[in-house]
Design an enzyme around this catalytic site. Structure first.
Site, PDB file in Angstrom:
ATOM      1  N   TYR A  64       0.857  -1.198   0.000  1.00 60.09           N
ATOM      2  CA  TYR A  64       0.000   0.000   0.000  1.00 60.09           C
ATOM      3  C   TYR A  64       0.882   1.233   0.000  1.00 60.09           C
ATOM      4  O   TYR A  64       1.895   1.262   0.710  1.00 60.09           O
ATOM      5  CB  TYR A  64      -0.898   0.019   1.239  1.00 60.09           C
ATOM      6  CG  TYR A  64      -2.363  -0.115   0.881  1.00 60.09           C
ATOM      7  CD1 TYR A  64      -2.944   0.798   0.009  1.00 60.09           C
ATOM      8  CD2 TYR A  64      -3.153  -1.139   1.386  1.00 60.09           C
ATOM      9  CE1 TYR A  64      -4.271   0.680  -0.359  1.00 60.09           C
ATOM     10  CE2 TYR A  64      -4.477  -1.264   1.031  1.00 60.09           C
ATOM     11  CZ  TYR A  64      -5.038  -0.344   0.154  1.00 60.09           C
ATOM     12  OH  TYR A  64      -6.344  -0.456  -0.210  1.00 60.09           O
ATOM     13  N   GLU A  66      -0.537   4.854  -0.415  1.00 57.73           N
ATOM     14  CA  GLU A  66      -1.329   6.081  -0.642  1.00 57.73           C
ATOM     15  C   GLU A  66      -0.473   7.301  -0.345  1.00 57.73           C
ATOM     16  O   GLU A  66       0.347   7.284   0.570  1.00 57.73           O
ATOM     17  CB  GLU A  66      -2.569   6.080   0.254  1.00 57.73           C
ATOM     18  CG  GLU A  66      -3.625   5.113  -0.240  1.00 57.73           C
ATOM     19  CD  GLU A  66      -4.928   5.218   0.547  1.00 57.73           C
ATOM     20  OE1 GLU A  66      -5.129   6.216   1.237  1.00 57.73           O
ATOM     21  OE2 GLU A  66      -5.718   4.277   0.463  1.00 57.73           O
ATOM     22  N   ASP A 241      -7.160  15.187 -23.334  1.00 58.83           N
ATOM     23  CA  ASP A 241      -7.138  13.741 -23.110  1.00 58.83           C
ATOM     24  C   ASP A 241      -6.485  13.116 -24.346  1.00 58.83           C
ATOM     25  O   ASP A 241      -7.095  13.026 -25.409  1.00 58.83           O
ATOM     26  CB  ASP A 241      -8.584  13.249 -22.942  1.00 58.83           C
ATOM     27  CG  ASP A 241      -8.666  11.755 -22.714  1.00 58.83           C
ATOM     28  OD1 ASP A 241      -7.679  11.053 -22.990  1.00 58.83           O
ATOM     29  OD2 ASP A 241      -9.742  11.288 -22.294  1.00 58.83           O
ATOM     30  N   LYS A 273      -2.615   2.120 -24.811  1.00 62.21           N
ATOM     31  CA  LYS A 273      -3.124   2.170 -26.198  1.00 62.21           C
ATOM     32  C   LYS A 273      -1.926   2.322 -27.137  1.00 62.21           C
ATOM     33  O   LYS A 273      -1.088   1.434 -27.164  1.00 62.21           O
ATOM     34  CB  LYS A 273      -4.143   3.304 -26.325  1.00 62.21           C
ATOM     35  CG  LYS A 273      -5.367   3.115 -25.415  1.00 62.21           C
ATOM     36  CD  LYS A 273      -6.438   4.135 -25.708  1.00 62.21           C
ATOM     37  CE  LYS A 273      -7.710   3.865 -24.929  1.00 62.21           C
ATOM     38  NZ  LYS A 273      -7.743   4.502 -23.604  1.00 62.21           N
TER      39      LYS A 273
HETATM   40  N1  DSN Z   1     -12.191   2.156 -24.044  1.00 60.45           N
HETATM   41  C1  DSN Z   1     -11.381   3.163 -24.672  1.00 60.45           C
HETATM   42  C2  DSN Z   1     -11.592   3.156 -26.143  1.00 60.45           C
HETATM   43  O1  DSN Z   1     -11.863   2.112 -26.669  1.00 60.45           O
HETATM   44  O2  DSN Z   1     -11.449   4.182 -26.785  1.00 60.45           O
HETATM   45  C3  DSN Z   1     -11.624   4.483 -24.124  1.00 60.45           C
HETATM   46  O3  DSN Z   1     -12.340   4.411 -22.961  1.00 60.45           O
END
Ligand code: DSN
Length: 478
Positions: A64, A66, A241, A273
């Site tokens: 932990y 925090e 974002d 991503k």
């Molecule tokens: N789930 C992501 C997407 O597929 O774009 C964003 O939340």
């Protein structure tokens, strides 16, 4: 790491897991087989390196921590401090950011940290200063009620979901739509492109505290310098974002006005991503916003996932290597190839093409809904996701689009010819899919019929491509 070492590490780990819960070991093995055997075109997915994946499977998970580096609510956090410091250092240097916060567990968490840090900086801090209080615990009940009301009634302007924005950018069903008095900007109905004059006009009228830029399904680049001008004119904080295109920023495909970091006050991202790291989130900020971003945990977040912060550090170190720039450029080039593969075969793309990592295919020209197209493609081993298109006649559930991205298959080594073939296979599936009917005999938005033999033919053709570009080459499970 050698192939033999990686194979041995995973084989032994799966044996240990199987000795406790064999179904989990089996599902993990099957997931590898499934991912190896399908065309993964989900724009938000990728394949992290074995080094990143292995980093997540350790006892760092057991701690932990925090709080922030050197200022924890728990004892014994010296190694977590090292992990968080290294990850934040890589993030700052990779993106040229003044400050990096690597604790968020996901993109939604990162956006919540950003929202609350902006509220703390822009609303709470000035109110406390006016009242001569150091923190909210010093306020009278009446002053606290007034402040809570103010915090809960701020304005946010973000891109609408059907234009390609994310649900956390003020979509009513999401907490962002409930936390804020929100309005949304869309895209030009003719071109599908962002119209900065229209965004500016809306911002002047609405006067948001926060202007959100960034997207999940907009196939074009954004001029963040223009967005900052708009934010400055109306006194808004610019939050970007960049979850979808962080890899293109890291790989210097998006530079100058297209790089959000020099222009935004606060930038959020996921790490899994196009950035190709572990599942997680991150916030970059100017020094001005850093102290309030640092309050993310425990204000908004539970304890940081130290094993994932460690994997973020490894992934960010990978993204700082020269080879990552080559990867990022290929992601963008391959999206062009995919788009041309569709348009040359008569398919309609939202905005007519792409200049980032994704394309948005309007499947109404095939007489299908997004849901029907997504299901038919999955039957043929092509993994995509249905997505709204601007002014979508089929709503956010059935939709009229299919979103396709190039980050994952580019990691496998696909290039121009392979993406052209992928477009051909997708068009073949969609052209051979008929919409179904409801039990009452009307048109169905969900059921469909795929022509005989189409799935098998496309799977065979995909296998040829996939076999030439194996996923995790050299990784063999015993
Ligand atoms: N789930 C992501 C997407 O597929 O774009 C964003 O939340």
């Amino acid at each position: 790491m050698t192939d033999a070492l990686i194979s041995s590490a995973y084989s032994q780990a799966l044996e240990v897991i199987a000795s406790v819960e064999p179904r989990i070991a089996a599902a993990t093995r099957q997931e590898l087989a499934d991912q190896r055997g399908s065309l993964k075109l989900i724009a938000s997915e990728n394949y992290a390196s074995p080094a990143v994946l292995l980093t997540m499977g350790t006892w760092l998970s057991d701690k932990y921590a925090e709080g922030t580096v050197g200022h924890r609510f728990y004892a014994g956090c010296q190694n977590v401090d090292t992990v968080e410091t290294v990850a934040a250092e890589h993030a700052r240097e990779l993106f040229g950011a003044e400050y990096a916060y690597v604790q968020p567990h996901s993109g939604i968490d990162a956006n919540l940290v950003a929202f609350w840090s902006i509220l703390a900086h822009r609303v709470e801090a000035p109110a406390l200063a006016n009242l001569g209080a150091k923190n909210v615990n010093e306020l009278t009940d009446a002053d606290w009620e007034t402040l809570r009301h103010e915090l809960g009634n701020q304005r946010l302007l973000g891109m609408s979901l059907d234009a390609g924005g994310h649900l956390t950018h003020g979509f009513r069903p999401n907490i962002s739509g409930k936390m804020f008095h929100q309005q949304q900007y869309g895209t030009d109905p003719e071109t599908g492109l962002l119209d900065y004059d229209a965004v500016a006009a809306k911002a002047r009228e609405f006067k948001p505290l926060i202007l959100v830029a960034g997207y999940s399904a907009y196939p074009r680049r954004v001029n963040f310098a223009k967005m900052r001008e708009i934010a400055d004119e109306v006194g808004a904080t610019l939050m970007v974002d960049m979850a979808h295109f962080a890899g293109l920023v890291a790989g210097k495909v998006f530079t100058g006005d297209e790089d959000p970091v020099p222009h935004a006050h606060v930038v959020t991202t996921t790490t899994h991503k196009s950035l190709r790291g572990p599942r997680g989130g991150m916030v970059l900020a100017t020094e001005e916003y850093a102290p309030s971003v640092d309050r993310g945990c425990p204000m908004v977040l539970g304890g940081p996932l130290s094993h994932v912060m460690a994997a973020k550090a490894v992934a960010l170190a990978e993204a700082r290597q020269d080879s990552f720039r080559g990867y990022a450029q290929k992601v963008a080039d391959n999206a062009q190839s995919l788009a041309e593969g569709f348009t040359s075969r008569g398919a309609r793309l939202v905005t007519g093409g792409t200049d980032n990592h994704l394309v948005l295919l309007d499947v109404t020209s095939f007489g299908l809904t997004g849901r029907q197209a997504e299901s038919a493609l999955l039957d043929a081993g092509v993994v995509t996701n249905r997505n709204s298109i601007p002014a979508d006649p089929n709503g956010a559930w059935y939709t009229s689009g299919i979103r396709l991205g190039t980050p994952a298959l580019t990691t496998r080594g696909f290039g121009h010819d392979e993406f052209d073939r992928v477009a051909e296979l997708i068009v073949h599936v969609l052209a051979n899919t008929q919409p179904g009917t409801t039990k009452a005999g009307g048109p169905s938005k969900a059921s469909y019929a795929l022509g005989d033999g189409v799935a098998a033919k496309v799977k065979d053709a995909s296998a040829e491509l996939l076999d030439k570009h194996p996923l995790y080459p050299g990784l063999e499970l015993s």
